[in-house]
Design a protein around this motif. Structure first.
Motif, PDB file in Angstrom:
ATOM      1  N   GLY A 149       0.814  -1.212   0.000  1.00 40.48           N
ATOM      2  CA  GLY A 149       0.000   0.000   0.000  1.00 40.48           C
ATOM      3  C   GLY A 149       0.845   1.258   0.000  1.00 40.48           C
ATOM      4  N   PHE A 150       1.893   1.288   0.836  1.00 43.74           N
ATOM      5  CA  PHE A 150       2.777   2.459   0.882  1.00 43.74           C
ATOM      6  C   PHE A 150       3.558   2.605  -0.417  1.00 43.74           C
ATOM      7  N   ALA A 151       3.917   1.480  -1.042  1.00 34.85           N
ATOM      8  CA  ALA A 151       4.639   1.539  -2.315  1.00 34.85           C
ATOM      9  C   ALA A 151       3.780   2.205  -3.389  1.00 34.85           C
ATOM     10  N   LEU A 152       2.484   1.876  -3.400  1.00 35.69           N
ATOM     11  CA  LEU A 152       1.588   2.485  -4.387  1.00 35.69           C
ATOM     12  C   LEU A 152       1.417   3.985  -4.119  1.00 35.69           C
ATOM     13  N   VAL A 153       1.322   4.366  -2.855  1.00 37.66           N
ATOM     14  CA  VAL A 153       1.251   5.788  -2.505  1.00 37.66           C
ATOM     15  C   VAL A 153       2.519   6.505  -2.975  1.00 37.66           C
ATOM     16  N   ALA A 154       3.680   5.867  -2.768  1.00 37.93           N
ATOM     17  CA  ALA A 154       4.953   6.473  -3.177  1.00 37.93           C
ATOM     18  C   ALA A 154       5.015   6.657  -4.692  1.00 37.93           C
ATOM     19  N   ILE A 155       4.445   5.712  -5.444  1.00 40.47           N
ATOM     20  CA  ILE A 155       4.452   5.820  -6.905  1.00 40.47           C
ATOM     21  C   ILE A 155       3.657   7.042  -7.354  1.00 40.47           C
ATOM     22  N   TYR A 156       2.492   7.249  -6.774  1.00 37.05           N
ATOM     23  CA  TYR A 156       1.676   8.408  -7.152  1.00 37.05           C
ATOM     24  C   TYR A 156       2.316   9.719  -6.684  1.00 37.05           C
ATOM     25  N   LEU A 157       2.964   9.703  -5.532  1.00 43.43           N
ATOM     26  CA  LEU A 157       3.662  10.910  -5.079  1.00 43.43           C
ATOM     27  C   LEU A 157       4.828  11.242  -6.009  1.00 43.43           C
ATOM     28  N   PHE A 158       5.551  10.213  -6.441  1.00 45.02           N
ATOM     29  CA  PHE A 158       6.655  10.430  -7.371  1.00 45.02           C
ATOM     30  C   PHE A 158       6.138  10.933  -8.712  1.00 45.02           C
ATOM     31  N   LEU A 159       4.980  10.422  -9.135  1.00 50.58           N
ATOM     32  CA  LEU A 159       4.355  10.921 -10.360  1.00 50.58           C
ATOM     33  C   LEU A 159       4.045  12.411 -10.224  1.00 50.58           C
ATOM     34  N   LEU A 160       3.478  12.816  -9.088  1.00 53.01           N
ATOM     35  CA  LEU A 160       3.178  14.229  -8.871  1.00 53.01           C
ATOM     36  C   LEU A 160       4.450  15.067  -8.893  1.00 53.01           C
ATOM     37  N   TYR A 161       5.518  14.545  -8.303  1.00 57.39           N
ATOM     38  CA  TYR A 161       6.801  15.259  -8.292  1.00 57.39           C
ATOM     39  C   TYR A 161       7.317  15.475  -9.713  1.00 57.39           C
ATOM     40  N   ARG A 162       7.274  14.427 -10.553  1.00 59.07           N
ATOM     41  CA  ARG A 162       7.753  14.551 -11.924  1.00 59.07           C
ATOM     42  C   ARG A 162       6.884  15.538 -12.708  1.00 59.07           C
ATOM     43  N   CYS A 163       5.580  15.519 -12.462  1.00 61.57           N
ATOM     44  CA  CYS A 163       4.692  16.444 -13.166  1.00 61.57           C
ATOM     45  C   CYS A 163       4.938  17.890 -12.746  1.00 61.57           C
ATOM     46  N   ILE A 164       5.207  18.098 -11.458  1.00 68.41           N
ATOM     47  CA  ILE A 164       5.499  19.454 -10.987  1.00 68.41           C
ATOM     48  C   ILE A 164       6.777  19.975 -11.637  1.00 68.41           C
ATOM     49  N   LYS A 165       7.761  19.102 -11.826  1.00 68.66           N
ATOM     50  CA  LYS A 165       8.994  19.510 -12.517  1.00 68.66           C
ATOM     51  C   LYS A 165       8.688  19.941 -13.943  1.00 68.66           C
ATOM     52  N   ILE A 166       7.777  19.240 -14.602  1.00 66.09           N
ATOM     53  CA  ILE A 166       7.385  19.615 -15.955  1.00 66.09           C
ATOM     54  C   ILE A 166       6.695  20.977 -15.945  1.00 66.09           C
ATOM     55  N   VAL A 167       5.816  21.196 -14.974  1.00 64.69           N
ATOM     56  CA  VAL A 167       5.074  22.465 -14.878  1.00 64.69           C
ATOM     57  C   VAL A 167       6.030  23.632 -14.687  1.00 64.69           C
ATOM     58  N   THR A 168       6.989  23.476 -13.795  1.00 60.59           N
ATOM     59  CA  THR A 168       7.917  24.584 -13.508  1.00 60.59           C
ATOM     60  C   THR A 168       8.883  24.850 -14.651  1.00 60.59           C
ATOM     61  N   ALA A 169       9.141  23.827 -15.484  1.00 62.92           N
ATOM     62  CA  ALA A 169      10.093  24.002 -16.586  1.00 62.92           C
ATOM     63  C   ALA A 169       9.424  24.380 -17.899  1.00 62.92           C
ATOM     64  N   ALA A 170       8.098  24.320 -17.975  1.00 60.27           N
ATOM     65  CA  ALA A 170       7.388  24.608 -19.219  1.00 60.27           C
ATOM     66  C   ALA A 170       7.588  26.067 -19.618  1.00 60.27           C
TER      67      ALA A 170
END
Length: 400
Positions: free
Chosen positions: A298-319
């Motif tokens: 369960g925690f691994a799945l939460v970590a995957i979605y948090l990491f996804l959000l982190y990668r997306c935020i990097k895209i937003v800030t670099a756009a």
């Protein structure tokens, strides 16, 4: 025995085709990896949790798995092709999507398939498949808001030219979805407010939108066609000790699944609560995953979605463009908020809703539209990566 040059070339053709496909894959490689990882988790969880469904339908469990695999492969194909399209084209597509979405939502409310007193789906003629129009509405509204906010930055505080079209689109889509699917409507409304804040809409105007949304929400909850369902679910969540056992049945068995899973889980395929939960392969798939893979899973799945959000935020800030940043921001927040809403319901942190876990829950149109959303995010990411490659190439030429 030696092979001829023609035979060697023939043997290399499949690998050359795969290599050419991989070379065309652009954008954030971590997001590609996350999508593939979530797809594998989905296949394992769906195969384990659809035994009872297969029995009721008189079908083999493997048949349902292959159908789900077909949808995942179709989603990956849509994701691949949508990420190849320059994200700027989605600005024009968003207008067409909004023109299509509102009549479709109205048609769904009036003539859609009724399941559990909710009309959320319409049948696709000749296919035997159903189409949930709210999935299209999420994509349409987010792309339209990103387009409108980016193009009206110079007169963003103008009430007639900017605020009324934005407020009108948000409130119309909200009420049309909320009448049949309140949880999805609330999440989409929250994402819209986040986009308005990032798009520099004034606090006063955002307050007006929130007030209008609150009035519409009260109207849906107390006067809408599903008012008894909404009120009973909130009551069951707030006062489980006095609630009707039928209303708390799903949440009770989800808690049993989590409690019996322990730290390491019962192992793949060993869930027992999948036989009691009404939707262990969609709405409560997270409870099934915890029961079989434990809190670690369960925690691994939460970590995957948090990491996804982190990668997306990097895209937003670099756009480099406002439209790309707003587009990636809206879609990424929509996906992650939906994921955490699903997981919150499974662990008892919210009232029961019908929100699937993105790319993990079994579903047709949900998987396809989620894949398109990922593809658009990757298209924005590709636009960031390509200028960097050009700059690096120019530096190497100068150095040479």
């Amino acid at each position: 025995m030696s092979t001829t040059a023609a035979d060697q070339a023939t043997q290399k053709l499949p690998f050359q085709g795969i290599g050419a496909l991989l070379n065309n894959v652009k954008g954030d490689r971590w997001i590609w990896l996350i999508v593939i990882l979530l797809s594998v988790i989905s296949l394992l969880a769906v195969y384990s949790s659809t035994g009872t469904l297969a029995y009721k339908r008189g079908q083999a469990n493997e048949f349902i798995l292959m159908k789900h695999l077909f949808m995942i492969v179709g989603g990956l194909a849509l994701m691949y092709f949508s990420h190849l399209l320059d994200y700027r084209y989605y600005a024009g597509i968003s207008k067409l999507l909004m023109v299509i979405t509102i009549p479709l939502l109205l048609y769904t409310l009036l003539f859609g398939n009724h399941v559990n007193d909710a009309s959320r789906w319409i049948s696709i003629p000749g296919t035997g498949l159903t189409f949930q129009t709210s999935d299209l509405a999420k994509l349409a509204l987010i792309t339209y808001l990103a387009r409108t906010l980016s193009r009206k930055q110079e007169n963003i505080k103008d009430v007639k030219q900017s605020f009324i079209p934005i407020m009108g689109s948000v409130c119309v889509v909200f009420i049309l979805i909320a009448l049949a699917n309140l949880s999805t409507a609330l999440m989409l409304f929250g994402v819209s407010i986040l986009l308005l804040i990032i798009g520099r809409i004034s606090i006063k105007q955002i307050s007006v939108v929130c007030a209008a949304g609150a009035i519409l929400l009260l109207g849906v909850v107390f006067l809408g066609p599903r008012r008894t369902t909404y009120i009973s679910r909130v009551h069951a969540f707030m006062h489980p000790e006095t609630a009707n056992p039928d209303k708390s049945f799903q949440s009770d068995h989800a808690k049993i699944a989590i409690a019996t899973g322990g730290v390491f889980g019962k192992g793949p395929g060993n869930s027992t609560e999948r036989n009691y939960l009404p939707h262990p392969y969609s709405d409560f798939i997270y409870a099934t995953i915890i029961e079989e893979y434990g809190l670690l899973g369960g925690f691994a799945l939460v970590a995957i979605y948090l990491f996804l959000l982190y990668r997306c935020i990097k895209i937003v800030t670099a756009a480099p463009k406002a439209f790309g940043a707003l587009l990636a921001c809206g879609l990424s927040f929509s996906l992650t908020i939906q994921a955490f809403a699903n997981m919150a319901v499974a662990v008892g942190l919210g009232p029961v809703t019908g929100v699937p876990l993105p790319l993990v829950s079994m579903g047709g149109t949900s998987i396809l539209f989620t894949s398109v959303a990922f593809g658009i995010i990757l298209s924005v990411s590709r636009d960031i990566d390509e200028p960097k490659k050009v700059v690096v190439g120019e530096i190497r030429e100068v150095a040479a």
